[in-house]
Scaffold this motif. Structure first.
Motif, PDB file in Angstrom:
ATOM      1  N   GLY A  57       0.739  -1.227   0.108  1.00 43.94           N
ATOM      2  CA  GLY A  57      -0.319   0.003  -0.007  1.00 43.94           C
ATOM      3  C   GLY A  57       1.390   1.502   0.002  1.00 43.94           C
ATOM      4  O   GLY A  57       0.514   2.741   0.238  1.00 43.94           O
TER       5      GLY A  57
ATOM      6  N   ASP B  10      -0.625   6.719   0.021  1.00 43.26           N
ATOM      7  CA  ASP B  10      -1.384   7.776  -0.726  1.00 43.26           C
ATOM      8  C   ASP B  10      -3.122   7.517  -0.805  1.00 43.26           C
ATOM      9  O   ASP B  10      -3.364   6.631  -0.881  1.00 43.26           O
ATOM     10  CB  ASP B  10      -1.065   8.713  -2.006  1.00 43.26           C
ATOM     11  N   ASP B  11      -3.796   8.133   0.469  1.00 42.91           N
ATOM     12  CA  ASP B  11      -5.111   8.300   0.912  1.00 42.91           C
ATOM     13  C   ASP B  11      -5.715   8.827   0.626  1.00 42.91           C
ATOM     14  O   ASP B  11      -4.754  10.086   1.038  1.00 42.91           O
ATOM     15  CB  ASP B  11      -5.616   6.731   1.376  1.00 42.91           C
TER      16      ASP B  11
END
Length: 314
Positions: free
Chosen positions: A85, A110-111
């Motif tokens: 992730g 990155d979210d």
């Protein structure tokens, strides 16, 4: 006051690792991987030539390198990173004069949740311009930063440039000294650490780490100044500024007793940097102040001499 530090499940930086030159290659020295065992295994078996992969590129270019996506890039561990992730990384080379000491690599995911900033500012004529940066979910702040520049002495990057020293800045969203305060407040950014990153080419560069309360880079920041070695024991370090979510200011005349503001080579985690002159990553609570589980320290050189140590804790 409780000795248990309140923690969150999400942090802005998920992996911190150190690569050191050995036999013409960069090899893995240490790291903290936050339970990402497969990525850790892939990293420990890897090595990089000059110009190869992200650490090797930072070595070859003599400056920090920001990589905001791995697909189709020179990043060598893309598949392992994707499984973990991880989507972005920054490599920070540490030079003593022209000699590479190590490369610190920090990796992020990155979210829509993780907010923070890792920025590289570079001198162009009489201004510091944004060379690159990674901001997570702070998109508006990223846009503002791309359209901002700093003369010497102005804002956090300009202050570091003028002082030729690391600077810690509080209350980014309300502080008058932080030029981007309004957008920082909207993004939830609270604390900024700026440090000079000298390279062999002599160009002035400043690295800034901006931490948000919800997904922090760190819960404690420290800046140490280094006194030259007076004997075989090595140099001394003196804490000149610091801030902790739990304890507040850590600078002189505040919380710690006077004898807690100094440390020697090889004493504690900061002392490891004093003794080796190398970055240091320590995972696990042993030897750290109560309530912390991760320590990362980066040495700052003036020429060939160790001048400062910046450290952050989670």
């Amino acid at each position: 006051m409780s000795e248990v530090m309140t923690t969150t499940a999400e942090t802005f930086i998920q992996v911190s690792e150190i690569w050191v030159p050995e036999g013409g290659m960069l090899v893995h020295k240490s790291g903290s991987y936050g339970g990402l065992a497969e990525f850790e295994a892939a990293s420990r078996s890897e090595s990089f030539g000059k110009g190869e992969g992200l650490p090797g590129k930072a070595w070859a270019e003599g400056r920090p390198v920001v990589l905001k996506e791995f697909d189709g890039s020179y990043f060598k561990r893309t598949e392992a990173a994707k499984e973990a992730g991880l989507t972005a990384a920054v490599a920070i080379p540490v030079f003593a004069g022209d000699v590479l000491k190590a490369v610190l690599v920090i990796l992020c995911g990155d979210d829509a949740i993780r907010t923070g900033a890792i920025e590289l500012w570079s001198q162009e004529n009489d201004l510091l311009m944004l060379q690159d940066g990674y901001y997570g979910a702070a998109r508006h702040f990223e846009w503002v930063s791309q359209h901002t520049h700093f003369p010497k002495g102005q804002g956090l990057p300009g202050g570091v440039w003028a002082a030729k020293a690391p600077i810690l800045m509080r209350d980014l969203g309300t502080g008058y000294a932080f030029i981007r305060a309004e957008s920082a407040g909207r993004a939830g950014l609270t604390t900024g650490l700026g440090l000079p990153v000298p390279g062999p080419d002599g160009v002035t560069r400043v690295l800034t780490l901006l931490s948000a309360r919800g997904t922090p880079i760190a819960r404690r920041f420290e800046i140490w100044t280094v006194s030259p070695a007076r004997n075989a024991a090595g140099p001394d370090g003196t804490l000149i500024d610091g801030i902790c979510e739990r304890e507040g200011p850590l600078a002189p005349k505040h919380n710690p007793p006077v004898d807690a503001l100094r440390t020697g080579a090889w004493h504690g985690p900061v002392g490891q940097v004093l003794g080796t002159g190398m970055p240091h990553v320590q995972a696990g609570p042993a030897g750290l102040p109560a309530g912390y589980r991760l320590f990362v320290a980066l040495p700052v050189y003036r020429g060939a001499e160790l001048a400062f140590i910046v450290a952050w804790y989670l």
